[in-house]
Scaffold this motif. Sequence first.
Motif, PDB file in Angstrom:
ATOM      1  N   GLY A  43     -16.904 -19.074  23.112  1.00  0.00           N
ATOM      2  CA  GLY A  43     -18.047 -18.546  23.503  1.00  0.00           C
ATOM      3  C   GLY A  43     -19.263 -18.623  22.568  1.00  0.00           C
ATOM      4  N   GLU A  44     -19.212 -19.495  21.643  1.00  0.00           N
ATOM      5  CA  GLU A  44     -20.373 -19.524  20.650  1.00  0.00           C
ATOM      6  C   GLU A  44     -21.685 -19.936  21.330  1.00  0.00           C
ATOM      7  N   LYS A  45     -22.815 -19.157  20.784  1.00  0.00           N
ATOM      8  CA  LYS A  45     -23.836 -19.210  21.350  1.00  0.00           C
ATOM      9  C   LYS A  45     -24.880 -20.345  21.006  1.00  0.00           C
ATOM     10  N   ASP A  46     -24.668 -20.920  20.011  1.00  0.00           N
ATOM     11  CA  ASP A  46     -25.238 -22.097  19.273  1.00  0.00           C
ATOM     12  C   ASP A  46     -24.674 -23.436  19.698  1.00  0.00           C
ATOM     13  N   LYS A  47     -23.725 -23.479  20.310  1.00  0.00           N
ATOM     14  CA  LYS A  47     -23.133 -24.844  20.691  1.00  0.00           C
ATOM     15  C   LYS A  47     -22.926 -25.061  22.161  1.00  0.00           C
ATOM     16  N   PHE A  48     -23.408 -26.413  22.606  1.00  0.00           N
ATOM     17  CA  PHE A  48     -23.348 -26.647  24.002  1.00  0.00           C
ATOM     18  C   PHE A  48     -22.336 -27.697  24.022  1.00  0.00           C
ATOM     19  N   TYR A  49     -21.414 -27.832  25.105  1.00  0.00           N
ATOM     20  CA  TYR A  49     -20.423 -28.931  25.317  1.00  0.00           C
ATOM     21  C   TYR A  49     -21.023 -29.598  26.532  1.00  0.00           C
ATOM     22  N   LEU A  50     -20.937 -30.817  26.466  1.00  0.00           N
ATOM     23  CA  LEU A  50     -21.149 -31.382  27.656  1.00  0.00           C
ATOM     24  C   LEU A  50     -20.199 -31.255  28.849  1.00  0.00           C
ATOM     25  N   ASN A  51     -20.551 -31.113  29.930  1.00  0.00           N
ATOM     26  CA  ASN A  51     -19.679 -30.856  30.888  1.00  0.00           C
ATOM     27  C   ASN A  51     -19.133 -31.972  31.493  1.00  0.00           C
ATOM     28  N   SER A  52     -19.473 -33.351  31.189  1.00  0.00           N
ATOM     29  CA  SER A  52     -19.185 -34.854  31.489  1.00  0.00           C
ATOM     30  C   SER A  52     -18.481 -35.254  30.590  1.00  0.00           C
ATOM     31  N   MET A  53     -17.232 -35.963  31.149  1.00  0.00           N
ATOM     32  CA  MET A  53     -16.396 -36.699  30.170  1.00  0.00           C
ATOM     33  C   MET A  53     -15.865 -37.891  30.998  1.00  0.00           C
ATOM     34  N   PRO A  54     -16.245 -39.283  30.798  1.00  0.00           N
ATOM     35  CA  PRO A  54     -16.927 -39.556  29.455  1.00  0.00           C
ATOM     36  C   PRO A  54     -18.415 -38.827  29.477  1.00  0.00           C
ATOM     37  N   CYS A  55     -18.796 -38.967  28.061  1.00  0.00           N
ATOM     38  CA  CYS A  55     -20.195 -38.594  28.016  1.00  0.00           C
ATOM     39  C   CYS A  55     -21.268 -39.113  28.979  1.00  0.00           C
ATOM     40  N   GLN A  56     -22.134 -38.315  29.393  1.00  0.00           N
ATOM     41  CA  GLN A  56     -23.019 -38.829  30.329  1.00  0.00           C
ATOM     42  C   GLN A  56     -24.136 -39.849  29.905  1.00  0.00           C
ATOM     43  N   PHE A  57     -24.057 -39.806  28.382  1.00  0.00           N
ATOM     44  CA  PHE A  57     -25.239 -40.625  27.755  1.00  0.00           C
ATOM     45  C   PHE A  57     -24.501 -41.902  27.441  1.00  0.00           C
ATOM     46  N   LEU A  58     -23.406 -42.282  27.765  1.00  0.00           N
ATOM     47  CA  LEU A  58     -22.542 -43.565  27.436  1.00  0.00           C
ATOM     48  C   LEU A  58     -22.838 -44.451  28.421  1.00  0.00           C
ATOM     49  N   LYS A  59     -23.178 -45.632  28.331  1.00  0.00           N
ATOM     50  CA  LYS A  59     -23.319 -46.636  29.307  1.00  0.00           C
ATOM     51  C   LYS A  59     -23.054 -48.010  28.672  1.00  0.00           C
ATOM     52  N   ASP A  60     -22.154 -48.697  29.310  1.00  0.00           N
ATOM     53  CA  ASP A  60     -21.501 -49.910  28.730  1.00  0.00           C
ATOM     54  C   ASP A  60     -21.081 -49.911  27.403  1.00  0.00           C
ATOM     55  N   LYS A  61     -20.202 -48.559  27.265  1.00  0.00           N
ATOM     56  CA  LYS A  61     -19.718 -48.699  26.030  1.00  0.00           C
ATOM     57  C   LYS A  61     -20.730 -48.261  24.698  1.00  0.00           C
ATOM     58  N   LYS A  62     -22.324 -48.149  25.241  1.00  0.00           N
ATOM     59  CA  LYS A  62     -23.257 -47.902  23.954  1.00  0.00           C
ATOM     60  C   LYS A  62     -23.700 -46.564  24.344  1.00  0.00           C
ATOM     61  N   CYS A  63     -24.231 -45.947  23.149  1.00  0.00           N
ATOM     62  CA  CYS A  63     -24.941 -44.659  23.132  1.00  0.00           C
ATOM     63  C   CYS A  63     -26.361 -44.848  23.540  1.00  0.00           C
ATOM     64  N   THR A  64     -26.781 -44.385  24.723  1.00  0.00           N
ATOM     65  CA  THR A  64     -28.076 -44.617  25.123  1.00  0.00           C
ATOM     66  C   THR A  64     -29.003 -43.246  24.602  1.00  0.00           C
ATOM     67  N   ILE A  65     -28.575 -42.662  23.710  1.00  0.00           N
ATOM     68  CA  ILE A  65     -29.691 -41.463  22.918  1.00  0.00           C
ATOM     69  C   ILE A  65     -29.190 -41.707  21.530  1.00  0.00           C
ATOM     70  N   TYR A  66     -28.927 -42.841  21.069  1.00  0.00           N
ATOM     71  CA  TYR A  66     -28.392 -42.868  19.639  1.00  0.00           C
ATOM     72  C   TYR A  66     -29.215 -42.295  18.628  1.00  0.00           C
ATOM     73  N   SER A  67     -30.351 -42.159  18.607  1.00  0.00           N
ATOM     74  CA  SER A  67     -31.252 -41.857  17.555  1.00  0.00           C
ATOM     75  C   SER A  67     -31.380 -40.061  17.611  1.00  0.00           C
ATOM     76  N   LEU A  68     -30.679 -39.938  18.879  1.00  0.00           N
ATOM     77  CA  LEU A  68     -30.878 -38.322  19.165  1.00  0.00           C
ATOM     78  C   LEU A  68     -29.246 -37.745  19.489  1.00  0.00           C
ATOM     79  N   ARG A  69     -28.340 -38.632  19.127  1.00  0.00           N
ATOM     80  CA  ARG A  69     -27.107 -38.129  19.216  1.00  0.00           C
ATOM     81  C   ARG A  69     -26.611 -36.972  18.228  1.00  0.00           C
ATOM     82  N   PRO A  70     -25.931 -35.933  18.605  1.00  0.00           N
ATOM     83  CA  PRO A  70     -25.580 -34.958  17.760  1.00  0.00           C
ATOM     84  C   PRO A  70     -24.931 -35.569  16.400  1.00  0.00           C
ATOM     85  N   GLU A  71     -25.037 -34.478  15.306  1.00  0.00           N
ATOM     86  CA  GLU A  71     -24.365 -34.746  14.000  1.00  0.00           C
ATOM     87  C   GLU A  71     -23.011 -35.044  14.185  1.00  0.00           C
ATOM     88  N   GLU A  72     -22.340 -34.323  15.032  1.00  0.00           N
ATOM     89  CA  GLU A  72     -20.701 -34.489  15.234  1.00  0.00           C
ATOM     90  C   GLU A  72     -20.406 -35.654  15.798  1.00  0.00           C
TER      91      GLU A  72
END
Length: 171
Positions: A97-126
């Motif tokens: 229940g951490e207040k400052d962490k947000f987990y995407l509820n989609s798996m695979p990640c909703q920003f993955l398209k054709d095995k590539k990250c569509t938000i590459y420069s905005l991807r989380p540090e993790e």
Amino acid sequence: MKIELDLNIIKRNGKIREEENFSFRSYLKWQDSDKIDKIVHDLYSKVLEHVDCTECGNCCMELETCFQKEEIDRLTDELKIDKEKFIKESTKPGEYGEKDKFYLNSMPCQFLKDKKCTIYSLRPEECNSYPYLHKDDFIFRLFGVIQNYEICPIVYNVYELLKRRLNFKYK
Ligand code: SF4
Ligand code: SF4
């Protein structure tokens, strides 16, 4: 250097070698941390030469994506999307229940398209840091390493090469 990239083989070996991997973990825990870090960093850079993450994307398919609060702010600002709506519709709270962490509820990640990250420069540090093998204190993070062994070809190959480098014998 034989590098395994087949995700099916890697996953299968993750199950088959589970006991062996935990046995190696116990062995590693008694080794000198700085020495192991040095070897792991070396193996990591060698394995990286053979792995193309843009042809894999397995971590984005198999792991939960976690954004810090400021990363959500940056993402929604840059993409010009409604932050509250995005948080409500696309994320869920962490296990604790951490207040400052947000987990995407989609798996695979909703920003993955054709095995590539569509938000590459905005991807989380993790995402940016995964699979964390450039970091120190490898022997204190072995539970996570074993979990990633069957997901990430880089972790799989580094762990296998480390066994060989240290002449580890199982049974
Ligand atoms: S944000 Fe990008 S790098 Fe992170 S899991 Fe999603 S697709 Fe992968
Ligand atoms: S970090 Fe590992 S699992 Fe993720 S894309 Fe690269 S090789 Fe694949």
